[in-house]
Design a protein around this motif. Sequence first.
Motif, PDB file in Angstrom:
ATOM      1  N   SER A  44      35.946  57.196  39.945  1.00 24.32           N
ATOM      2  CA  SER A  44      36.141  55.765  39.700  1.00 24.32           C
ATOM      3  C   SER A  44      35.439  55.356  38.409  1.00 24.32           C
ATOM      4  O   SER A  44      35.996  54.619  37.588  1.00 24.32           O
ATOM      5  CB  SER A  44      35.566  54.937  40.845  1.00 24.32           C
ATOM      6  OG  SER A  44      36.086  55.368  42.065  1.00 24.32           O
ATOM      7  N   ALA A  45      34.195  55.830  38.271  1.00 26.63           N
ATOM      8  CA  ALA A  45      33.430  55.462  37.077  1.00 26.63           C
ATOM      9  C   ALA A  45      34.125  56.001  35.825  1.00 26.63           C
ATOM     10  O   ALA A  45      34.227  55.298  34.810  1.00 26.63           O
ATOM     11  CB  ALA A  45      32.013  56.015  37.181  1.00 26.63           C
ATOM     12  N   PHE A  47      37.291  56.579  35.392  1.00 24.98           N
ATOM     13  CA  PHE A  47      38.510  55.786  35.141  1.00 24.98           C
ATOM     14  C   PHE A  47      38.147  54.425  34.549  1.00 24.98           C
ATOM     15  O   PHE A  47      38.754  53.974  33.569  1.00 24.98           O
ATOM     16  CB  PHE A  47      39.263  55.610  36.467  1.00 24.98           C
ATOM     17  CG  PHE A  47      40.508  54.786  36.348  1.00 24.98           C
ATOM     18  CD1 PHE A  47      41.583  55.221  35.583  1.00 24.98           C
ATOM     19  CD2 PHE A  47      40.615  53.560  36.996  1.00 24.98           C
ATOM     20  CE1 PHE A  47      42.737  54.450  35.478  1.00 24.98           C
ATOM     21  CE2 PHE A  47      41.753  52.790  36.893  1.00 24.98           C
ATOM     22  CZ  PHE A  47      42.823  53.238  36.131  1.00 24.98           C
ATOM     23  N   GLN A  48      37.113  53.800  35.113  1.00 18.65           N
ATOM     24  CA  GLN A  48      36.759  52.457  34.638  1.00 18.65           C
ATOM     25  C   GLN A  48      36.173  52.512  33.217  1.00 18.65           C
ATOM     26  O   GLN A  48      36.566  51.738  32.340  1.00 18.65           O
ATOM     27  CB  GLN A  48      35.747  51.819  35.599  1.00 18.65           C
ATOM     28  CG  GLN A  48      35.422  50.368  35.256  1.00 18.65           C
ATOM     29  CD  GLN A  48      33.982  50.157  34.867  1.00 18.65           C
ATOM     30  OE1 GLN A  48      33.085  50.829  35.372  1.00 18.65           O
ATOM     31  NE2 GLN A  48      33.744  49.240  33.950  1.00 18.65           N
ATOM     32  N   LEU A  49      35.229  53.434  33.009  1.00 19.36           N
ATOM     33  CA  LEU A  49      34.542  53.464  31.720  1.00 19.36           C
ATOM     34  C   LEU A  49      35.387  54.128  30.639  1.00 19.36           C
ATOM     35  O   LEU A  49      35.289  53.770  29.469  1.00 19.36           O
ATOM     36  CB  LEU A  49      33.205  54.207  31.860  1.00 19.36           C
ATOM     37  CG  LEU A  49      32.208  53.555  32.816  1.00 19.36           C
ATOM     38  CD1 LEU A  49      31.011  54.462  33.046  1.00 19.36           C
ATOM     39  CD2 LEU A  49      31.754  52.210  32.284  1.00 19.36           C
ATOM     40  N   LEU A  52      39.843  51.847  31.753  1.00 20.72           N
ATOM     41  CA  LEU A  52      40.021  50.410  31.991  1.00 20.72           C
ATOM     42  C   LEU A  52      39.311  49.539  30.952  1.00 20.72           C
ATOM     43  O   LEU A  52      39.948  48.686  30.319  1.00 20.72           O
ATOM     44  CB  LEU A  52      39.508  50.038  33.385  1.00 20.72           C
ATOM     45  CG  LEU A  52      40.489  50.167  34.539  1.00 20.72           C
ATOM     46  CD1 LEU A  52      39.838  49.731  35.843  1.00 20.72           C
ATOM     47  CD2 LEU A  52      41.753  49.350  34.302  1.00 20.72           C
ATOM     48  N   HIS A 202      32.941  47.021  36.733  1.00 20.46           N
ATOM     49  CA  HIS A 202      33.703  47.796  37.725  1.00 20.46           C
ATOM     50  C   HIS A 202      34.543  46.855  38.584  1.00 20.46           C
ATOM     51  O   HIS A 202      35.420  47.303  39.316  1.00 20.46           O
ATOM     52  CB  HIS A 202      32.748  48.602  38.601  1.00 20.46           C
ATOM     53  CG  HIS A 202      31.825  47.766  39.420  1.00 20.46           C
ATOM     54  ND1 HIS A 202      30.563  47.458  39.010  1.00 20.46           N
ATOM     55  CD2 HIS A 202      31.987  47.131  40.593  1.00 20.46           C
ATOM     56  CE1 HIS A 202      29.975  46.692  39.915  1.00 20.46           C
ATOM     57  NE2 HIS A 202      30.826  46.473  40.879  1.00 20.46           N
ATOM     58  N   PHE A 205      39.433  44.741  39.099  1.00 17.48           N
ATOM     59  CA  PHE A 205      40.535  44.267  39.944  1.00 17.48           C
ATOM     60  C   PHE A 205      40.256  42.853  40.447  1.00 17.48           C
ATOM     61  O   PHE A 205      41.158  42.018  40.527  1.00 17.48           O
ATOM     62  CB  PHE A 205      40.761  45.216  41.128  1.00 17.48           C
ATOM     63  CG  PHE A 205      41.309  46.541  40.702  1.00 17.48           C
ATOM     64  CD1 PHE A 205      42.633  46.656  40.295  1.00 17.48           C
ATOM     65  CD2 PHE A 205      40.510  47.666  40.666  1.00 17.48           C
ATOM     66  CE1 PHE A 205      43.154  47.874  39.874  1.00 17.48           C
ATOM     67  CE2 PHE A 205      41.007  48.884  40.250  1.00 17.48           C
ATOM     68  CZ  PHE A 205      42.334  48.996  39.852  1.00 17.48           C
TER      69      PHE A 205
ATOM     70  N   ILE B 537      35.963  55.023  46.302  1.00 13.06           N
ATOM     71  CA  ILE B 537      36.716  54.397  45.205  1.00 13.06           C
ATOM     72  C   ILE B 537      36.841  52.888  45.440  1.00 13.06           C
ATOM     73  O   ILE B 537      36.625  52.080  44.535  1.00 13.06           O
ATOM     74  CB  ILE B 537      38.112  55.073  45.075  1.00 13.06           C
ATOM     75  CG1 ILE B 537      37.940  56.512  44.577  1.00 13.06           C
ATOM     76  CG2 ILE B 537      39.018  54.285  44.143  1.00 13.06           C
ATOM     77  CD1 ILE B 537      39.188  57.372  44.675  1.00 13.06           C
ATOM     78  N   TYR B 540      33.566  51.246  44.762  1.00 13.69           N
ATOM     79  CA  TYR B 540      33.245  51.159  43.333  1.00 13.69           C
ATOM     80  C   TYR B 540      33.890  49.918  42.711  1.00 13.69           C
ATOM     81  O   TYR B 540      33.245  49.178  41.972  1.00 13.69           O
ATOM     82  CB  TYR B 540      33.710  52.423  42.595  1.00 13.69           C
ATOM     83  CG  TYR B 540      33.274  52.422  41.147  1.00 13.69           C
ATOM     84  CD1 TYR B 540      32.040  52.934  40.779  1.00 13.69           C
ATOM     85  CD2 TYR B 540      34.078  51.876  40.154  1.00 13.69           C
ATOM     86  CE1 TYR B 540      31.615  52.907  39.467  1.00 13.69           C
ATOM     87  CE2 TYR B 540      33.665  51.836  38.831  1.00 13.69           C
ATOM     88  CZ  TYR B 540      32.434  52.359  38.495  1.00 13.69           C
ATOM     89  OH  TYR B 540      32.013  52.319  37.182  1.00 13.69           O
ATOM     90  N   PHE B 541      35.148  49.718  43.024  1.00 15.26           N
ATOM     91  CA  PHE B 541      35.860  48.625  42.347  1.00 15.26           C
ATOM     92  C   PHE B 541      35.675  47.267  43.015  1.00 15.26           C
ATOM     93  O   PHE B 541      35.931  46.236  42.396  1.00 15.26           O
ATOM     94  CB  PHE B 541      37.349  48.968  42.218  1.00 15.26           C
ATOM     95  CG  PHE B 541      37.601  50.030  41.192  1.00 15.26           C
ATOM     96  CD1 PHE B 541      37.456  49.762  39.848  1.00 15.26           C
ATOM     97  CD2 PHE B 541      37.951  51.309  41.572  1.00 15.26           C
ATOM     98  CE1 PHE B 541      37.656  50.739  38.896  1.00 15.26           C
ATOM     99  CE2 PHE B 541      38.163  52.305  40.635  1.00 15.26           C
ATOM    100  CZ  PHE B 541      38.016  52.018  39.292  1.00 15.26           C
ATOM    101  N   MET B 542      35.293  47.275  44.270  1.00 17.15           N
ATOM    102  CA  MET B 542      35.191  45.994  44.985  1.00 17.15           C
ATOM    103  C   MET B 542      33.750  45.548  45.219  1.00 17.15           C
ATOM    104  O   MET B 542      33.518  44.473  45.751  1.00 17.15           O
ATOM    105  CB  MET B 542      35.898  46.100  46.344  1.00 17.15           C
ATOM    106  CG  MET B 542      37.361  46.456  46.262  1.00 17.15           C
ATOM    107  SD  MET B 542      38.334  45.071  45.656  1.00 17.15           S
ATOM    108  CE  MET B 542      38.355  44.058  47.123  1.00 17.15           C
TER     109      MET B 542
END
Lengths: 367, 555
Positions: A44-45, A47-49, A52, A202, A205, B537, B540-542
Amino acid sequence: MPLPGAIPILPHHSAVAAAWADSKGAWSTFVFWSVPIIIGLALSAAFQLGFLLPKVGTGSSDLDRCIELSRLYDSGFATEPTVVFIGDSLTVEGIDASAVSAVAPGWRVINAALNFGDRIDQEIMIPSLAKARPALVVWLSRPMQLGAAKSNLHPDRAAAYRVGDFPREWPDGWLNARSDGLTPGLFSTLDGSAWMARAHFHTWFINASYQRLRNFLRRGNIRTTAAADWVAPYQMVTSITGDRLERHLEAIRREHEDRLTRGRFPDSYQRIIRLLADAGVRPVVVLAPIHPRIRERGWFDSDAAKFKEFATELAASTHGLFLDASALLDAEDFADGQHPGTSGRAKLSEFIGRRLPVPGPDSTKDR
Amino acid sequence: MLFQTPEFLVLFLTSLAGIALLKHNRHQHIFMGVLSYLFYAWWDVRFVSLLLVTSQVDFVAAQGMDGIKVNWAQRLKLAAVVVAGSFFTLGVNWPMAQHQTEAFSWGEMLDPKWTGVWGSIGACSAFAVLAPVFYEFYFRIKDPERRRRAFLWTSVVANLTVLGFFKYYNFFSGSMHGLGAALGVDVTLPHLDVLLPVGISFYTFVSMSYTIDVYRKHFKAERSFLRFALFVCYYPHLVAGPIIRPDNFLPTLTKPWTLRGANMLSGVHLCLNGFVKKVLIADNIAPLVDVVLGDPAGQSTLVVWLATVVFAVQIYCDFSGYSDIARGVSRMFGVELPLNFDYPYFSTSIIDFWRRWHLSLSTWLRDYLYIPLGGGRASPGRVYLNLMITMVLGGLWHGASWNFAIWGAYQGGLLCINRLLRWFCERHPTLDAMLKSKPGTVLRWFVTMYFVMLGWLIFRITDFAKLEYCVKKFVLVDGRLALSALGLGSGNPSLVAILLVGFAILHTLSFARGRIHDRLDRTTPRFLPPIYMLLAIVFYFMWPASNAAFIYFQF
């Protein structure tokens, strides 16, 4: 008990998890759940860093604009005489850079204002702006901007300024954890690691869904602008009247009184202007238009008079300009209690544009 | 220290390592005691001495009740611990170091600048000097029953004095002033800048339950101060419960804790369940509640209803999420903490609701307040009075504010009405049968939820003008369907809507088909790693950008 870190053998498909875990022991089970969690967080990190934030942004156009501003200032204004408008939503809504250019030929005009761009926001960004060396910086202000911050800087904003690397240009001791509008936590974000600040977003969304919902709910009332729109970033396309307008005027009065009662920070305002002047940038302080109904009621009269006196002296001591636009607009020129509407924007842009000095040989970096 | 912070992760991993590596239970107790005090000190080191004093009073009182005379050497040792602890936590300049208000310097270590330090150290020292003497005096009481009672009252009075001073002093002085003004008399008590120690209501109740149980001879007094101190300060339950009882915890200390695979898996499932509730749901829907109920002027009935429902979900997810994490962490260590929530929003009566909401508090109030008052085995009038007293005090337990007292009285009133209705239905079998049918059950659920939601408004809004506005809007339907206010401010209605729907589906499935974390314990293990990864995941995003404290920390 198996040795710590022992990798569990892939479980048999028919086993029940709890019984299976007991057969494997505590540390194997610990590895069994912690490794997928770590992998999930790492992916996730990445993808975000890696994608995104650099490609799509923070999910909020206001925050993206903070980051874009740092890119704009980094590019510098050396090549042509440039005038930069700074300020809050009043400037976002009130200045059409193309309208200013039309009456002030020879100037490259940039509207670098930010929604919610309070005095603390300017303090954070102004050293970078000074380094970019535009010829003129125009700051549309209200008397309340000599008072305490409306609220502390939003943590998202602090992270966005850190991502934009604004603190890099701060002179020694420029801001600290006790500066008005900051807290120790916010200051440590501004002063801390850039990676942590990037990771702060992060919530892409969540930000993006909120931004889309706002745009959807306010469709017909606001237009969506690009984060890096330096010409016409204004958003309001309709105006309010009647009770809604009265409520807004009352809210503005409350904010004005609250901020000036909680504290007065003319020194802070002054040093922003002085920093620009010391960097060879000519400051232009504009007392922003005040709604006729507020003027009729005399709510801000004494504070506006104090601001004029303060700004006139400040302009004189920094070879700058002071323009008083407080009585420029009529009620129909406003979109609400303080933001100019379409006609107000045209009038204000023209008013300031016509009073800008003619660009001369000293209006570029080589002066 | 919040459960969702990196500091807590370090503390948790250190605990696991300590339990695994220390084989002797005494070493484990010392280790976990130190970590628990560290956990508490992270919030404010000054109140560690309060925790220490509370533990010591109740430890010694229970010994006395059991007829065990602590000798002078032990008493002096305990007194020395209190004095040293108070000097260390109160005397040194910790606030400067902890809150970073100014640059920390070693030279300032013994120069406390904050108000009340010498008074606090003086109070602790006076306690340390006087307690052994009083103890001796108590033991000269010949009649064992009178002596036991003297120890019990000492413990109860000491606990309630500490709780009353730190939590209710300013509320009491303000209320006295207001009452005096209404009667035309000037009653002005000094206003003290008393900080509310986090979790004081929880650990005071934990400690009191021990002395009362020992007095009732339900439980033998613990002989080791170390074990008793760990019972009070054990960090998973320390600041927001569940309020444990001696028999939940003390028997686990007789042999070393061992880490087991099943506990490790089941515990992490409980923790994940708790984090989903707390971080994904409660923290993400909270801004909308703050926007609407923080400034409700002009809002329509529909908006007030929606905000109240959102708050109901928020407080449930926040508090039960905390309880799940606390239970999950403790389960991984091998200690089972009691269940605190049992699907309260599926209750079909108010009595049922209080058997499902904050179980550890409601059973505490039942066992240590309602039943000693006479409980349900008295005349009807007395039973209703007992209920009202219990619920008003239970309401005030939540906070020093009139809205909590009103909320308690409101819940007490509802319980009385519920009892009355039950009595009426028992005498009218047809009505009883109708209410127990499926449509009748739905009707009972709906009515129960209506009154529970109305109660949450009283609980949430401390400003009486705003409360009055919201209650009027909630009860007197205005017919306006405007939802525009939900799109403004920092609330995110689309996200809230998604989370509410998700919560409703998962919660209903969980109620109907078994708790999700239990189902994960029973599932095929190979399905679990993808689930963990997916959850990571989503987290992480929420995960909200700023960590919000748990609502019940303030109580």
